[in-house]
Design an enzyme around this catalytic site. Structure first.
Site, PDB file in Angstrom:
ATOM      1  N   PRO A 151       0.756  -1.246  -0.011  1.00  0.00           N
ATOM      2  CA  PRO A 151      -0.053  -0.216  -0.006  1.00  0.00           C
ATOM      3  C   PRO A 151       0.970   1.184   0.149  1.00  0.00           C
ATOM      4  CG  PRO A 151      -0.796  -1.610   1.542  1.00  0.00           C
ATOM      5  CD  PRO A 151       0.390  -2.093   1.045  1.00  0.00           C
ATOM      6  N   GLU A 152       0.551   2.185  -1.097  1.00  0.00           N
ATOM      7  CA  GLU A 152       1.349   3.296  -1.170  1.00  0.00           C
ATOM      8  C   GLU A 152       0.338   4.468  -0.849  1.00  0.00           C
ATOM      9  OE1 GLU A 152       4.390   3.495  -4.423  1.00  0.00           O
ATOM     10  OE2 GLU A 152       4.517   1.521  -4.430  1.00  0.00           O
TER      11      GLU A 152
END
Length: 285
Positions: A2-3
């Site tokens: 997850p960015e």
């Protein structure tokens, strides 16, 4: 992993689906999850509070509570937040369960077990976030700001983009896509970039992150939203994990190499390694 776009999507889901819910009970199922303030106190400060909202800072997911505390999550590589129901109850790799009113539960699942959680008061949260760089969509983030922060450094540009103190929220997937969009080689030294390249880099950061948000994140492997749905941005990636395939711009072959210890994907023709390097060979993977 997850960015910024993935955490932003989860944040928006929580605002829509969970805000206003009361946490009746919290259960920590994996001892490595809690970094502060200790598992017993962590659980005590979550029980009986109401979730008032959610926000994001960089890759930090911040769940706001009516006690004034915040549940702060770093989802790392494989963290997932799943709302049950309507999602089917996960049976494996559960690290935390928040039992909500209305017979709903919020499960934190991570098969990598790298997700970390903290319950912080306002002062602790401010201190935790103090060193993060500007948000890519904020007014303070400009090409000039980016150039001023790192433009004199001889460090390679990709590791600088991954440095959360330079700009917050960018990880490995989007860094490759950003550099391809800006036509900048990932191993270019920051102090060799021209003004035009800084402008292209700034524009590519905003464009690629905005596209990731629009497509509700990138699911290469583990990412899911709160309703266990994959993102859609993986169908729009141009170079990440496309090594050996034709470049979508010039038709040449997309390459893969390690840069700053991270697998990196780029087009050698579209992203030429201008100027002399530091003598270190670029070893293709």
């Amino acid at each position: 992993m997850p960015e910024l776009p993935e955490v932003e999507t989860i944040k928006n889901d929580l605002r829509e689906l969970v805000a206003g819910s009361r946490v009746e009970r919290a259960e920590v199922l994996h001892s490595s999850l809690v970094e502060w303030p200790g598992a017993e106190e962590f659980v005590r400060r979550l029980e009986g509070v109401r979730i008032t909202g959610a926000r994001r800072r960089g890759k930090h997911l911040i769940i706001e509570l009516d006690s004034g505390d915040a549940l702060v999550l770093q989802l790392k590589i494989g963290g997932q937040l799943l709302l049950v129901p309507p999602v089917e109850e996960p049976r494996k790799n559960v690290m935390l369960v928040l039992y909500l009113d209305g017979s709903r539960r919020l499960f934190l699942r991570d098969q990598t077990e790298f997700t970390r959680a903290r319950v912080l008061n306002r002062e602790e949260l401010e201190e935790r976030l103090a060193d993060l760089g500007p948000e890519p969509f904020s007014g303070e983030f400009s090409a000039g700001c980016l150039r001023e922060k790192v433009g004199s450094r001889r460090a390679q540009i990709k590791p600088l983009l991954l440095d959360q103190k330079v700009v917050s929220g960018i990880g490995n997937i989007y860094a490759d896509e950003i550099l391809f969009g800006a036509r900048v080689h990932p191993r270019r030294k920051a102090n060799t970039l021209t003004e035009a390249e800084w402008e292209r880099l700034h524009a590519a950061i905003r464009k690629n992150l905005a596209a990731g948000i629009e497509h509700r994140g990138t699911t290469v492997r583990l990412y899911r939203d709160v309703l266990n749905r994959p993102g859609g941005h993986q169908h729009h990636l141009r170079v990440f994990e496309r090594h050996g395939e034709p470049c979508p711009e010039c038709g040449g072959e997309v390459a893969r190499a390690k840069v700053g210890g991270r697998p990196t994907h780029f087009c050698p023709a579209c992203q030429p390694e201008d100027g002399p390097g530091d003598g270190e060979a670029l070893t293709l993977l």
